[in-house]
Design a protein around this motif. Sequence first.
Motif, PDB file in Angstrom:
ATOM      1  N   UNK A   1      32.788 -12.267  70.793  1.00 32.24           N
ATOM      2  CA  UNK A   1      34.030 -12.655  71.448  1.00 32.24           C
ATOM      3  C   UNK A   1      35.187 -11.748  71.063  1.00 32.24           C
ATOM      4  N   UNK A   2      35.249 -11.389  69.788  1.00 33.26           N
ATOM      5  CA  UNK A   2      36.308 -10.492  69.314  1.00 33.26           C
ATOM      6  C   UNK A   2      36.191  -9.114  69.966  1.00 33.26           C
TER       7      UNK A   2
ATOM      8  N   UNK B   1      44.360 -11.242  64.371  1.00 33.21           N
ATOM      9  CA  UNK B   1      45.003 -12.145  63.415  1.00 33.21           C
ATOM     10  C   UNK B   1      44.200 -13.428  63.236  1.00 33.21           C
ATOM     11  N   UNK B   2      43.623 -13.929  64.312  1.00 26.48           N
ATOM     12  CA  UNK B   2      42.823 -15.147  64.219  1.00 26.48           C
ATOM     13  C   UNK B   2      41.628 -14.942  63.286  1.00 26.48           C
ATOM     14  N   UNK B   3      40.950 -13.794  63.418  1.00 27.30           N
ATOM     15  CA  UNK B   3      39.734 -13.562  62.643  1.00 27.30           C
ATOM     16  C   UNK B   3      39.985 -12.933  61.283  1.00 27.30           C
ATOM     17  N   UNK B   4      41.223 -12.596  60.956  1.00 31.40           N
ATOM     18  CA  UNK B   4      41.488 -11.942  59.675  1.00 31.40           C
ATOM     19  C   UNK B   4      41.210 -12.858  58.483  1.00 31.40           C
TER      20      UNK B   4
ATOM     21  N   UNK C   1      35.959 -10.430  58.760  1.00 29.95           N
ATOM     22  CA  UNK C   1      37.351 -10.610  58.361  1.00 29.95           C
ATOM     23  C   UNK C   1      37.988  -9.282  57.968  1.00 29.95           C
ATOM     24  N   UNK C   2      37.243  -8.447  57.255  1.00 30.90           N
ATOM     25  CA  UNK C   2      37.782  -7.143  56.848  1.00 30.90           C
ATOM     26  C   UNK C   2      38.081  -6.268  58.059  1.00 30.90           C
ATOM     27  N   UNK C   3      37.174  -6.281  59.051  1.00 32.16           N
ATOM     28  CA  UNK C   3      37.408  -5.496  60.264  1.00 32.16           C
ATOM     29  C   UNK C   3      38.635  -5.992  61.006  1.00 32.16           C
ATOM     30  N   UNK C   4      38.779  -7.319  61.096  1.00 35.30           N
ATOM     31  CA  UNK C   4      39.924  -7.881  61.801  1.00 35.30           C
ATOM     32  C   UNK C   4      41.227  -7.561  61.068  1.00 35.30           C
ATOM     33  N   UNK C   5      41.230  -7.636  59.747  1.00 38.07           N
ATOM     34  CA  UNK C   5      42.441  -7.297  58.987  1.00 38.07           C
ATOM     35  C   UNK C   5      42.832  -5.839  59.197  1.00 38.07           C
TER      36      UNK C   5
END
Length: 496
Positions: A401-402, A418-421, A429-433
Motif C-alpha cells: 500500500x505504501x 509519516x503514517x508508517x514512520x 519504519x526506517x524506510x518511511x522515516x
Amino acid sequence: MRLAAAGARARDGGALEELIAALLAVGSAGDREDATEALRVLTERPALLLRLDAFIRRESWYSTRPAPSLTEADPVALALAASHADGRVRERAVRRMLSQPDPEMTPFLVLRTSDWVRQVREPACAGLAVLLHEKPLLATAATVRTALLVNRRQRGSFALGQLLASLLAESGTALCGRLLTAPEPVVRRFALDATVQRLRLHDLAALAESDPDRQVRARAAEAAARQAVWTDQVGLLHRLARNRHAEVRITALTGLMRTGSPQDVVPFLDDPSAMIRALAREAARCTGTDSPAYYRAAVQAAVPRVGAIGGLAEIGSRADGPLLTALLDNPAPQVRVHALRALRSLDAVPVPRVMVLLRDGSTAVVKEAAATLAPSATHLPADQLWDMLSDPHRPAVRRAGYRLLNRHDRLTALRAALVLSADSHPRLAAQARTDATTQIRTLAPDPWRTRPVPSLDAGPAQAAELLALAEQRCAEITEGVVQLLRNVLRRVPGSR
C-alpha cells in the motif's frame, strides 16, 4: 590470533598493533606448530597480510622494538622481518626463507617479489622461481591469493607468472589437483583458467556438475562442451543438459545445436532460464515447431510450468491475456507471481483482478501485484490503499500500500511516509522515516539551493492534519525535521 585477525579488519593502526602483539606472543612461546598455525591464520586473509606488511614497514622506522632476530627457528620472527623497513633486514629474511622452504612462508616470499628494493626483489624472484620448479607443492591456496593481489602492483606480476608456469609444467599435475579443490573460489578459477586445455573431459564435466562456484561451473562446462563437440560425445552433452544449473545447461544445449541435434533442444522451450528458452525457440524454428502454440497449451496444463509462462510473455501478445489471467487463481504462489509478470510484460493487466491479490496469502504475490499495479497507481481506489496501511498482521500488505501511495501526489506520499514512520516492522519504519525526512527537506527553502522549491499543494485543513501527524511522529523523524515542516506549511494559504 583468530580474534586479533578478525578485529584487524578495522582500518586503524591500533587493531594492527594488536595483531602484531598476538603474533609475537605466539612466536615467543617457542612452539613451532602454534607459530606456523598463527601464520596460516594470517595468510588465509591475503588482503590483511598486505595491509600488515605496509603497516610494519611504516611502524618499524619509528618503533623502539628491536629488529626480529633470525638466529632462532621462529617462523613468526622471520615473517615480521620480511616486512621490516630496513631493506637489509628484509634481504636476510628472504635468504632465510629460501634456505628453509616452508609452504606457510611462501606467501611472505611472494610479497617480497614486488619489493621496491632491487637487492630484496631479485633474490626473492629468483628463489621463488627455483622453489616452484623443484617443489611446486610449496604453492598453497594462500600463495595464489596473495599473488593475485600482488599482481595489481607495479612490479607484482612475477609471482603470478611463476605460479602459472608451475601449473603448466609436467610436474604441475599434483599442484593443479590441489588448487582445483581449494575452498576459495578465486583459487579454483585461476587453476582452471591455467590448465583448462590440459584437463580431461570427465574432469571438466565433474567440475561443471559439482563445483559450488558459478564461474567455475560455467568455465568448466564451456570447456567440456567444446571438447564433447570436437569428439562427438553427444551423451555427455545430454548429461550436462540435465544439470540443475542454468549456466551448465545453456552450454550443453549450445553444443547440441552445433552437433546438428536441434530436436534435442526443443524440449527445453519451457526451461526456467530465459536464455535457454530463446535457444530452444531457435531450435524449434529449425525443426518447424510452433513455439507460441506450445506455450499456450503448456500454460493451460493442470500444473503449468513457470518457464512456459515466461516463454509466452516473451513471444505472446495482449490476446494471450485471458490465458494468463486464469493463472491468477492457481494455488501455486510461483505460478501467480510469474503470471503477474507476464501480464505486465504484455501490457494486459486486469486491474480489478490484480487488486484482489494485494491481500494474497503469499508475500511474493503481494509484492508482485504491487509492482504490476504501480504504473496505474493514481487510478486505484485511494481508500483501499490507505486501508492497507493499517493492516495489523501483514507487513507485506502495508509495504504494498505504501509503495502504491508513493506514486500519488507529493502530499499523499508524505502523509503515507509519516503514517508508517512508527510502523512495528523495523525496516518498513526506517524506510518511511527516511522518505519523510527527505521529502520535508526537499520542500524546505534554503539559501544555497538554486532550484525552485516544489509546492506541497495542500489546503489549510490538509496542512493542519499533516502537521498534527508529524508532531505525533516527532520522536521518529526528530524535532528539527518537524520544525522544517512547520516552516513549509506556513506558506500554505489560510494556514497559521
